[in-house]
Design a protein around this motif. Structure first.
Motif, PDB file in Angstrom:
ATOM      1  N   SER A 122       0.820  -1.279   0.095  1.00 44.60           N
ATOM      2  CA  SER A 122       0.043   0.123   0.094  1.00 44.60           C
ATOM      3  C   SER A 122       0.896   1.248   0.004  1.00 44.60           C
ATOM      4  O   SER A 122       1.508   1.503   0.888  1.00 44.60           O
ATOM      5  N   ALA A 123       0.890   1.979  -1.158  1.00 43.65           N
ATOM      6  CA  ALA A 123       1.462   3.220  -1.245  1.00 43.65           C
ATOM      7  C   ALA A 123       1.056   4.230  -0.289  1.00 43.65           C
ATOM      8  O   ALA A 123       1.862   5.018   0.705  1.00 43.65           O
ATOM      9  N   THR A 124      -0.187   4.208   0.013  1.00 39.34           N
ATOM     10  CA  THR A 124      -0.684   5.393   1.098  1.00 39.34           C
ATOM     11  C   THR A 124      -0.321   5.103   2.422  1.00 39.34           C
ATOM     12  O   THR A 124       0.141   5.784   3.238  1.00 39.34           O
ATOM     13  N   ALA A 125      -0.394   3.521   2.668  1.00 40.90           N
ATOM     14  CA  ALA A 125       0.010   3.351   4.204  1.00 40.90           C
ATOM     15  C   ALA A 125       1.586   3.565   4.407  1.00 40.90           C
ATOM     16  O   ALA A 125       1.961   3.720   5.270  1.00 40.90           O
ATOM     17  N   VAL A 127       3.691   5.648   2.553  1.00 39.69           N
ATOM     18  CA  VAL A 127       3.795   7.087   2.943  1.00 39.69           C
ATOM     19  C   VAL A 127       3.339   7.642   4.374  1.00 39.69           C
ATOM     20  O   VAL A 127       4.109   8.448   4.909  1.00 39.69           O
ATOM     21  N   ALA A 128       2.372   7.116   4.822  1.00 34.10           N
ATOM     22  CA  ALA A 128       1.844   7.478   6.182  1.00 34.10           C
ATOM     23  C   ALA A 128       3.158   7.074   7.324  1.00 34.10           C
ATOM     24  O   ALA A 128       3.310   7.986   8.024  1.00 34.10           O
ATOM     25  N   GLU A 129       3.709   5.849   7.135  1.00 38.75           N
ATOM     26  CA  GLU A 129       4.555   5.303   8.127  1.00 38.75           C
ATOM     27  C   GLU A 129       5.807   6.126   7.604  1.00 38.75           C
ATOM     28  O   GLU A 129       6.537   6.556   8.945  1.00 38.75           O
ATOM     29  N   VAL A 130       6.385   6.423   6.652  1.00 41.43           N
ATOM     30  CA  VAL A 130       7.293   7.523   6.290  1.00 41.43           C
ATOM     31  C   VAL A 130       7.121   8.828   7.128  1.00 41.43           C
ATOM     32  O   VAL A 130       8.022   9.350   7.986  1.00 41.43           O
ATOM     33  N   GLU A 131       5.889   9.374   6.994  1.00 35.64           N
ATOM     34  CA  GLU A 131       5.692  10.559   7.523  1.00 35.64           C
ATOM     35  C   GLU A 131       5.666  10.536   8.949  1.00 35.64           C
ATOM     36  O   GLU A 131       6.116  11.501   9.759  1.00 35.64           O
ATOM     37  N   ARG A 132       5.139   9.445   9.564  1.00 38.46           N
ATOM     38  CA  ARG A 132       5.015   9.139  11.056  1.00 38.46           C
ATOM     39  C   ARG A 132       6.532   9.428  11.731  1.00 38.46           C
ATOM     40  O   ARG A 132       6.516   9.734  12.817  1.00 38.46           O
ATOM     41  N   TRP A 133       7.587   9.120  10.778  1.00 35.38           N
ATOM     42  CA  TRP A 133       8.947   8.923  11.550  1.00 35.38           C
ATOM     43  C   TRP A 133       9.716  10.072  10.768  1.00 35.38           C
ATOM     44  O   TRP A 133      10.901  10.200  11.187  1.00 35.38           O
ATOM     45  N   ALA A 134       9.396  11.058  10.234  1.00 32.55           N
ATOM     46  CA  ALA A 134      10.110  11.933   9.436  1.00 32.55           C
ATOM     47  C   ALA A 134      10.972  12.806  10.070  1.00 32.55           C
ATOM     48  O   ALA A 134      12.112  13.095  10.018  1.00 32.55           O
ATOM     49  N   PRO A 160       5.032   7.244  -5.113  1.00 35.54           N
ATOM     50  CA  PRO A 160       4.830   8.393  -3.897  1.00 35.54           C
ATOM     51  C   PRO A 160       5.594   7.903  -2.952  1.00 35.54           C
ATOM     52  O   PRO A 160       6.060   8.774  -2.020  1.00 35.54           O
ATOM     53  N   VAL A 161       5.929   6.655  -2.599  1.00 34.80           N
ATOM     54  CA  VAL A 161       6.671   6.055  -1.549  1.00 34.80           C
ATOM     55  C   VAL A 161       7.874   6.680  -1.617  1.00 34.80           C
ATOM     56  O   VAL A 161       8.615   7.284  -0.745  1.00 34.80           O
ATOM     57  N   TRP A 162       8.570   6.304  -2.833  1.00 26.45           N
ATOM     58  CA  TRP A 162      10.103   6.942  -3.073  1.00 26.45           C
ATOM     59  C   TRP A 162      10.139   8.506  -2.769  1.00 26.45           C
ATOM     60  O   TRP A 162      11.181   8.954  -2.386  1.00 26.45           O
ATOM     61  N   THR A 163       9.080   9.268  -3.416  1.00 30.44           N
ATOM     62  CA  THR A 163       9.079  10.448  -3.122  1.00 30.44           C
ATOM     63  C   THR A 163       9.012  11.088  -1.620  1.00 30.44           C
ATOM     64  O   THR A 163      10.004  11.950  -1.242  1.00 30.44           O
ATOM     65  N   ALA A 164       8.252  10.492  -0.896  1.00 29.64           N
ATOM     66  CA  ALA A 164       8.225  10.346   0.426  1.00 29.64           C
ATOM     67  C   ALA A 164       9.544  10.331   1.281  1.00 29.64           C
ATOM     68  O   ALA A 164      10.000  10.970   2.235  1.00 29.64           O
ATOM     69  N   VAL A 165      10.096   9.237   0.989  1.00 27.14           N
ATOM     70  CA  VAL A 165      11.266   8.898   1.432  1.00 27.14           C
ATOM     71  C   VAL A 165      12.361   9.746   1.085  1.00 27.14           C
ATOM     72  O   VAL A 165      13.136  10.198   2.156  1.00 27.14           O
ATOM     73  N   GLU A 166      12.428   9.899  -0.201  1.00 24.08           N
ATOM     74  CA  GLU A 166      13.367  11.068  -0.556  1.00 24.08           C
ATOM     75  C   GLU A 166      13.181  12.572   0.300  1.00 24.08           C
ATOM     76  O   GLU A 166      14.264  13.099   0.561  1.00 24.08           O
ATOM     77  N   GLU A 167      11.851  12.932   0.379  1.00 22.77           N
ATOM     78  CA  GLU A 167      11.854  14.138   0.960  1.00 22.77           C
ATOM     79  C   GLU A 167      12.061  14.077   2.543  1.00 22.77           C
ATOM     80  O   GLU A 167      12.551  15.152   3.289  1.00 22.77           O
ATOM     81  N   ALA A 168      12.186  13.091   3.259  1.00 22.72           N
ATOM     82  CA  ALA A 168      12.538  12.768   4.477  1.00 22.72           C
ATOM     83  C   ALA A 168      13.897  12.492   4.693  1.00 22.72           C
ATOM     84  O   ALA A 168      14.457  12.467   5.961  1.00 22.72           O
ATOM     85  N   ASP A 169      14.470  12.354   3.506  1.00 18.76           N
ATOM     86  CA  ASP A 169      15.917  12.422   3.602  1.00 18.76           C
ATOM     87  C   ASP A 169      16.436  11.000   4.248  1.00 18.76           C
ATOM     88  O   ASP A 169      17.547  10.854   4.702  1.00 18.76           O
TER      89      ASP A 169
END
Length: 335
Positions: A122-125, A127-134, A160-169
């Protein structure tokens, strides 16, 4: 410069107990026998013996001291790649695992940090997990399988997952899971699913990052691969030749050789042979090689510091391999 191990697995006990409540048909029971533990799955499969440092932080720190390892980045066991489960179940399991590893590392933040797992079905889930730990700097990256239940990283739904990971560095460390590697039907005997399956599945993952245009699409994403990158370094000549003579290989990377992209990734030193490690360095450079022990599993290396330095590294190279390269690869703990 402290020594840093970027490839180490842990399974804190509170994780197992909570996860079993959610998914008793998949999550194993833990049995202790002396200094070893066994993971006993409902299917009857038993994984072990494994040194108790997989669940015991005090034993882990002792093991690190004996190996001359100042810092380890803990990640879940590959069995935590639950991409075949329903997305909601996988998301809950990943969250529990991540919470548990962060709690464990938080007890010894100078010695331990973590990589989180993602429910990548799930890309949505995810991304949410990445953002939780950003904004939690004890989290240094994400650990993912070499394939996502048969899907490759360039799949459009995963972008979208890789974008979120990239933005979180956050760094991305790719680690194969021997139960779902390519060609499993021919790898059952002689432990070939690990001896051959693991490095070959990693190689396919690298090829899809390279030829799938992932570097162009996500230029700030830092890709790391365990087991020295599988056999990808050995294939770079063939990949470059194919790029020159076959138009289909250049569709998404028209302006850069595969070998140039390969040299932009990071790799651990877990190759078990000094000759192989030296060749890897010839291909990608010592600036891209990091310590990796696969602690505490028997296919790992109990003395990665000794192994890396057995190559008689030049004085200016040793600090990079032992720690500085890892600090460039991982997200900074200081923000």
């Amino acid at each position: 410069m402290p020594t840093v191990d970027i490839h180490a697995h842990a399974a804190p006990l509170d994780e197992l107990e909570a996860m079993r409540d959610i998914c008793p048909d998949v999550v194993p029971d833990l049995q202790r026998h002396g200094e070893s533990v066994f993971f006993c799955y409902p299917s009857g499969v038993v994984n072990g013996p494994i040194p108790r440092s997989i669940v015991d932080l005090d034993a882990r720190l002792t093991q690190m001291d004996e190996a001359g390892m100042d810092h380890q980045v803990l990640s879940a066991r590959p069995q935590m790649f639950t991409y075949a489960l329903p997305a909601s179940t996988a998301a809950r399991l990943a969250a529990l695992s991540n919470d548990s590893l962060v709690r464990a590392a938080g007890q010894y933040p100078d010695r331990l940090s973590t990589m989180i797992s993602l429910p990548l079905q799930s890309a949505t889930a995810s991304v949410a997990e990445v953002e939780r730990w950003a904004d939690k700097r004890i989290v240094r990256g994400v650990l993912i399988d070499s394939n996502i239940a048969g899907r490759d990283f360039a799949d459009a739904e995963l972008q979208p997952v890789w974008t979120a990971v990239e933005e979180a560095d956050l760094a991305v460390l790719v680690h194969p899971y021997q139960a779902d590697v390519v060609g499993m039907e021919r790898l059952i005997n002689h432990y070939l699913f690990n001896l051959i399956g693991n490095p070959f599945d990693t190689t396919i993952a690298i090829a899809n990052v390279v030829f799938g245009g992932m570097v162009e699409r996500h230029p700030k994403l830092r890709w790391g691969f365990v087991h020295g990158g599988g056999v990808a370094p050995y294939l770079l000549g063939r990949w470059d030749h194919g790029w020159r003579v076959r138009e289909v290989t250049r569709e998404l990377i028209p302006d850069v050789l595969p070998s140039e992209l390969l040299a932009g990734f990071w790799y651990d030193c877990l190759v078990h042979d000094v000759r192989t490690l030296r060749y890897l360095a010839e291909v990608v450079g010592w600036d891209r090689i990091m310590l990796g022990s696969d602690c505490p599993f028997d296919m790992g290396c109990v003395d990665p510091v000794g192994f890396a330095t057995s190559t008689e590294l030049p004085s200016d190279v040793a600090p990079k391999v032992l720690g500085a390269n890892a600090e460039r690869f991982l997200r900074s703990p200081d923000g």
